[in-house]
Design an enzyme around this catalytic site. Structure first.
Site, mmCIF file in Angstrom:
data_model
loop_
_atom_site.group_PDB
_atom_site.id
_atom_site.type_symbol
_atom_site.label_atom_id
_atom_site.label_comp_id
_atom_site.label_asym_id
_atom_site.label_seq_id
_atom_site.Cartn_x
_atom_site.Cartn_y
_atom_site.Cartn_z
ATOM 1 N N SER A 1 0.845 -1.193 0.000
ATOM 2 C CA SER A 1 0.000 0.000 0.000
ATOM 3 C C SER A 1 0.881 1.244 0.000
ATOM 4 C CB SER A 1 -0.888 0.007 1.243
ATOM 5 O OG SER A 1 -0.093 0.369 2.359
ATOM 6 N N LYS A 2 0.251 2.383 -0.107
ATOM 7 C CA LYS A 2 0.963 3.669 -0.093
ATOM 8 C C LYS A 2 1.920 3.760 1.090
ATOM 9 C CE LYS A 2 -0.187 7.211 -2.922
ATOM 10 N NZ LYS A 2 0.810 7.786 -3.743
ATOM 11 N N ARG A 3 1.421 3.298 2.229
ATOM 12 C CA ARG A 3 2.197 3.403 3.462
ATOM 13 C C ARG A 3 3.515 2.621 3.393
ATOM 14 N NH1 ARG A 3 -0.366 0.682 7.502
ATOM 15 N NH2 ARG A 3 -2.229 0.880 6.226
ATOM 16 N N ASP A 4 3.509 1.555 2.612
ATOM 17 C CA ASP A 4 4.717 0.716 2.540
ATOM 18 C C ASP A 4 5.700 1.195 1.487
ATOM 19 O OD1 ASP A 4 3.322 -1.235 4.210
ATOM 20 O OD2 ASP A 4 2.198 -1.685 2.396
ATOM 21 N N GLY A 5 5.359 2.254 0.797
ATOM 22 C CA GLY A 5 6.284 2.736 -0.224
ATOM 23 C C GLY A 5 5.789 2.476 -1.636
#
Ligand code: GLU
Length: 468
Positions: A248-252
């Protein structure tokens, strides 16, 4: 159209529905490497038949992202854009209708919804009911916008194929829907368009993301219905986060353009991406050029399991490329766009920070003191408990103020080294460093002098003395 024997042709076929993200560009890179490691062609195709999801400008940004990473398509002058080929798809849809391999369906949206609800209530997999399958509606009987064309999926057949990554795979055709081929807006679906284009573009190998695996049996049946040989097929595993979940976005999961704006080097990002689910025969991790990747690439070494995205590793690669791989000249040139244009970024300044730089967007903050001395407190000039800052700065000033302008930094550094007692380095170099940088944390005074003019070096030392 017969495929030239042995000719490898692959394609990357993104839908222009937004930015190219890590997962997509990884597919592109593997598709590219497969072709290039075998002396073949890598083609780009724009799958833009879903007009509702089309995002203006994304084709340009996809091409920019690919080019930036060195994944350069071979057919950019002759790019296949599906939305421009509507008539072609209709021609083949008509052929399928005439052959009895497709049919016209006039079921309304409401009807389809209702069917689905009933199936779900009866614990059945939601599929098209087949209401129009045998009704023989002809094109002459229907008005534009009021029908779709569906493929007549054969029932009770086991569809088998060999996936180059996953091995032998089977699907029961009875569980596969009568896929819509032409939508009510007249555009083909991905399924029809991809089969036609993969054939007409003479694609020898389809390599794509795992999410398309369940579409493959539909495509294989379509190839057969149209009398065409299907290309070889491989499905790449997903990129996962550290918890083995979808990235996801949070993971890069940022887009390539975002990584570019953040100051990641394309070589570093590419090196990181190629190791997402692939590794070479030996332990090599650093591949500085695309040619070195192509040379080492063996498609058979792509792993079947999901690849885990590790942001720390990407940061490591970027630091490594900034600190050790790019020449100082090249690095300085590339870094220019990350600092205000009125700052004259020199190789000396770059050299003073490159070993501590994670990404080029951090550069501005790190080197701003070269261009504007920050405010700092007089106390900062003292090394620990010592109080000798003033006289030491005065001694340095006296030693270097008469040195000639040309070659100043080199001779100044030699002179300073000559007067600093080896057991009192902190007492001499700390105040000098703070006076030159205005910061408690900065490159060494020698690295700073190398990046400043003579006049500015002297001015800053004088300012430090005045504070004490
Ligand atoms: N247009 C599809 C996508 O966006 C292409 C899938 C394929 O490669 O067949 O991923």
């Amino acid at each position: 159209m017969l495929l030239c024997p042995g000719m490898i042709k692959t394609r990357f076929a993104p839908s222009p529905t937004g930015e190219l993200h890590i997962g997509g560009v990884r597919s592109a890179l593997f598709v590219y490497l497969f072709a290039k490691s075998k002396g073949g062609d890598f083609l780009l195709r724009i799958d833009d038949t879903d007009r509702e999801r089309y995002v203006e400008g994304s084709v340009e940004r996809i091409i920019e992202s690919l080019n930036w990473l060195g994944i350069v398509p071979d057919n950019l002058d002759n790019l296949v854009v599906q939305s421009e080929r509507k008539e072609l798809y209709h021609k083949y849809a008509k052929q399928l209708l005439d052959q009895g391999d497709a049919y016209i369906c006039t079921c309304s949206k409401e009807q389809l919804e209702k069917d689905k609800e009933e199936q779900v209530a009866n614990k059945l997999p939601p599929m098209y009911s087949g209401r129009c399958r045998e009704s023989n509606i002809r094109l002459e009987d229907v008005k534009e916008g009021e029908y779709v064309i569906r493929m007549k999926m054969p029932k009770g057949e086991i569809i088998k194929f060999h996936d180059l990554i996953r091995g032998d795979i089977e699907f029961d055709s009875s569980l596969i829907d009568d896929q819509v081929l032409i939508k009510s807006d007249g555009f083909p679906t991905y399924h029809l368009a991809t089969v036609i284009d993969d054939h007409l573009m003479e694609i020898s190998h389809i390599i794509r993301a795992e999410e398309w695996l369940s579409s493959t049996p539909k495509h294989l049946v379509l190839f057969r219905m149209l009398g065409w040989e299907a290309p070889e097929i491989a499905h790449l595993s997903q990129v996962l986060n550290k918890d083995k979940k979808k990235l996801s976005k949070r993971d890069g999961a940022a887009s390539v353009i975002e990584y570019k704006k953040l100051g990641f080097l394309p070589e570093a990002l590419r090196n990181f991406i190629v190791l997402l689910g692939w590794h070479p025969k030996d332990e090599t991790e650093v591949f500085e050029t695309m040619d070195s990747i192509i040379g080492a690439f063996e498609f058979e070494r792509i792993q079947k399991a999901g690849a885990v995205f590790d942001m720390d590793k990407l940061n490591w690669f970027n630091r490594h490329y900034i600190a050790n791989v790019l020449s100082l000249e090249e690095l300085t040139e590339r870094a220019r766009e990350f600092v205000p244009s009125e700052w004259s970024l020199t190789q000396e300044i770059m050299a003073s920070v490159r070993s501590r730089l994670d990404k080029l967007s951090d550069l501005k903050e790190m080197i701003s003191f070269f261009f504007e001395l920050p405010e700092y407190a007089a106390d900062d000039l003292y090394w620990k408990e010592t109080k000798t800052a003033k006289e030491n700065l005065e001694a340095v000033l006296e030693k270097i103020s008469a040195l000639p302008e040309s070659g100043f930094s080199k001779t100044a550094i030699e002179e300073i080294n000559g007067i600093v007692p080896s057991d009192k380095k902190g007492e001499w170099l700390w105040p000098l460093r703070v006076a030159l940088s205005g910061k408690r944390v900065s490159p060494s005074p020698f690295e700073i002098i190398a990046g400043l003019s003579k006049e500015e070096t002297l001015r800053r030392i004088r300012l430090g003395i005045e504070k004490l």
